[in-house]
Write an enzyme that holds these catalytic residues in place. Structure first.
Site, short mmCIF file in Angstrom:
data_model
loop_
_atom_site.label_atom_id
_atom_site.label_comp_id
_atom_site.label_asym_id
_atom_site.label_seq_id
_atom_site.Cartn_x
_atom_site.Cartn_y
_atom_site.Cartn_z
N HIS A 96 25.55 39.20 59.99
CA HIS A 96 26.27 38.50 58.93
C HIS A 96 27.60 39.18 58.62
CE1 HIS A 96 22.24 36.65 57.40
NE2 HIS A 96 22.51 36.36 58.66
N ASP B 169 6.64 29.61 57.00
CA ASP B 169 6.29 30.13 58.33
C ASP B 169 4.77 30.24 58.41
OD1 ASP B 169 8.98 30.59 58.75
OD2 ASP B 169 8.86 32.74 58.29
N LYS C 163 25.58 36.03 53.65
CA LYS C 163 26.01 35.53 54.96
C LYS C 163 27.24 34.66 54.72
CE LYS C 163 24.18 33.17 59.06
NZ LYS C 163 23.07 32.40 59.65
N ASP D 294 26.30 32.18 65.01
CA ASP D 294 25.23 33.07 64.55
C ASP D 294 24.26 33.35 65.71
OD1 ASP D 294 23.28 34.35 63.09
OD2 ASP D 294 22.59 32.53 62.07
N ASP E 245 15.72 41.01 62.37
CA ASP E 245 15.89 39.58 62.13
C ASP E 245 16.69 39.02 63.30
OD1 ASP E 245 15.98 37.07 61.16
OD2 ASP E 245 17.29 37.49 59.46
N HIS F 52 8.61 33.67 55.70
CA HIS F 52 8.95 32.68 54.68
C HIS F 52 7.64 31.96 54.34
CE1 HIS F 52 12.60 32.87 57.25
NE2 HIS F 52 13.27 32.76 56.12
N ASP G 24 18.34 43.96 57.60
CA ASP G 24 18.08 43.05 58.73
C ASP G 24 18.89 43.52 59.93
OD1 ASP G 24 16.38 41.53 57.23
OD2 ASP G 24 17.53 39.68 57.35
N ASP H 77 22.09 36.27 66.45
CA ASP H 77 20.77 36.91 66.27
C ASP H 77 20.25 37.61 67.52
OD1 ASP H 77 20.46 36.30 63.61
OD2 ASP H 77 19.36 34.44 63.95
N MET I 17 7.53 42.63 53.20
CA MET I 17 8.54 41.74 52.60
C MET I 17 8.14 40.28 52.76
SD MET I 17 11.17 39.58 53.79
CE MET I 17 12.48 39.92 54.94
N GLU J 152 22.64 42.30 56.63
CA GLU J 152 22.28 41.98 58.02
C GLU J 152 23.48 42.24 58.93
OE1 GLU J 152 19.96 38.51 58.97
OE2 GLU J 152 21.27 38.04 60.67
N GLU K 149 20.52 38.66 50.26
CA GLU K 149 21.08 38.73 51.62
C GLU K 149 22.31 37.82 51.71
OE1 GLU K 149 18.18 37.97 54.66
OE2 GLU K 149 19.71 37.58 56.18
C1 GCO Z 1 19.71 33.66 58.93
C2 GCO Z 1 19.11 34.66 57.97
C3 GCO Z 1 17.65 34.46 57.75
C4 GCO Z 1 17.10 35.27 56.58
C5 GCO Z 1 15.69 34.90 56.30
C6 GCO Z 1 15.05 35.79 55.29
O1 GCO Z 1 20.81 33.92 59.41
O2 GCO Z 1 19.10 32.63 59.21
O3 GCO Z 1 19.38 35.94 58.45
O4 GCO Z 1 16.96 34.81 58.94
O5 GCO Z 1 17.19 36.64 56.83
O6 GCO Z 1 15.67 33.59 55.85
O7 GCO Z 1 15.44 35.45 54.04
MN MN Z 2 18.52 37.78 57.88
MN MN Z 3 20.93 35.94 60.03
#
Ligand code: GCO
Ligand code: MN
Ligand code: MN
Length: 386
Positions: A222, A59, A185, A257, A289, A56, A247, A259, A90, A219, A183
């Protein structure tokens, strides 16, 4: 650990700066790991064998960095990329951390916030392109509501569309070779996020001014948060020519969430996903991700990153085995035998013939399909016992 499954550049494994850089802060607790600089993170990723790094805007460059600081960070980051050979396939915009985005960015009720979001995204696109990005991800983390008293959902879609149309035109006007990947979610951080699934995004894309330059970034976590089959979502995107990015991570259904490391929870789903991507010849990044458990130090973060890639490679190997396993393939052949005759193309004659054809419903229904055996063979292959 086996020496096989060492990641190589051609595997196209990428990580976000925010993934290996995650310091373990959560809604209940403070960071457990020291924050590393982007340069350190690039070296960490190079050490574990990643191909690329995504980010980002913030970041890499803090939101309030003065121009001198920005130039210095950029110089050092580019040096780190040159030293390690890592690429940036990306990039994306942080439109969720700063309090200004508390009610969304492109869908905010405040037109000044919407204009600021456009400005921030244009600058972040410039930054991403400068570093080589060919895919630009849009994840609208704050584009939603807690109460539908607050925002008109139709108006919000219109605003989101206007923003994407503006940014497509901006990118084309600059002559950038860039594709956008949306993307979806369902929730977190908002109570509900608009366009909550990959399927919803695909429907929305066809309403844009430049649908050809916009695809999706599905993702795992998601779709699993929404209780859906991720491979089916990916297949729909692929079939529509819209799988621009992916992702990878993992997530228990019905939980917050998470991850998690790729394959950490739903190994069988991960297998069918990898098999799908490899079978169809998806050529994009395999982007992880995800982040390490909060219990880990940076050694654990490296193990986490290695684990994502090793699991992918092991599943890819298993997919090749599945495709050449004699027992599995003879069953598949058997299944395909009954599906080989395509439904005829419509004509009045064909329709009439079909209407008068005699079907033995009982006989068709009585045939066992052997999917139990096929699935068990798959499981045993995954367990390494056949
Ligand atoms: C989340 C998302 C993020 C995006 C990222 C890229 O659940 O926080 O997956 O990680 O993928 O902001 O746009
Ligand atoms: Mn993501
Ligand atoms: Mn995510």
């Amino acid at each position: 650990m086996s020496q096989r499954y060492q990641p190589k550049a051609e595997d196209k494994f990428t990580f976000g700066l925010w993934t290996v850089g995650n310091t373990g802060r959560d809604p209940f607790g403070e960071p457990v790991r020291q924050s590393l600089s982007p340069v350190d993170l690039v070296h960490l990723l190079a050490e574990v064998g990643a191909y690329g790094v995504n980010f980002h805007d913030n970041d890499l460059i803090p939101i309030d960095a003065p121009p001198g600081k920005r130039a210095q960070i950029l110089r050092e980051f580019k040096n780190a990329l040159n030293e390690t050979g890592l690429v940036v396939p990306m990039a994306t915009t942080n439109l969720f951390s700063d309090p200004v985005f508390k009610d969304g960015a492109f869908t905010s009720n405040n037109s000044e916030v919407r204009a600021y979001a456009l400005q921030k995204t244009m600058k972040a696109i410039d930054l991403g392109v400068d570093l080589g990005a060919k895919v630009y991800v849009f994840w609208g983390g704050r584009e939603g509501t807690e109460t539908d008293a607050a925002k008109d959902p139709v108006e919000s879609l219109k605003r989101f569309r206007e923003a994407l149309n503006f940014l497509c035109d901006y990118s084309l006007g600059q002559g950038y070779d860039l594709k956008f990947a949306l993307e979806a979610k369902p929730n977190e951080p908002r109570g509900d996020i608009y366009l909550p699934t990959t399927g919803a995004m695909l429907g929305f894309i066809s309403t844009l001014d430049h649908p050809e330059m916009v695809g999706v970034n599905p993702e795992v976590a998601h779709e699993h948060m929404a209780g859906l089959n991720f491979t089916h979502a990916v297949a729909q995107a692929w079939e529509a020519g819209k799988l621009f990015h992916i992702d990878l991570n993992d997530q228990a259904f019905g939980r917050y969430d998470q991850d998690f490391r790729f394959g950490a929870v739903n190994l069988k789903s991960a297998f069918f996903l990898v098999k799908f991507l490899e079978d169809v010849g998806y050529e994009g990044s395999r982007h992880f991700d995800a982040h390490a458990y909060r219990t880990e130090d940076y050694e654990g973060v490296k193990q986490f990153a290695l684990g994502c890639m090793r699991t992918y490679l092991a599943l890819k190997e298993r997919a090749a085995q599945w495709n050449s396993d004699p027992q599995i393939q003879s069953l598949v052949k058997e299944i395909m035998k009954t599906s080989a005759v395509p439904v005829e193309v419509y004509s009045e004659v064909v329709a009439d013939q079909l209407k008068s054809r005699a079907f033995d419903r009982t006989d068709m229904a009585a045939r066992g399909l052997a999917y139990e055996r096929l699935d068990q063979l798959t499981i045993e292959l995954l367990l390494g016992i056949n």
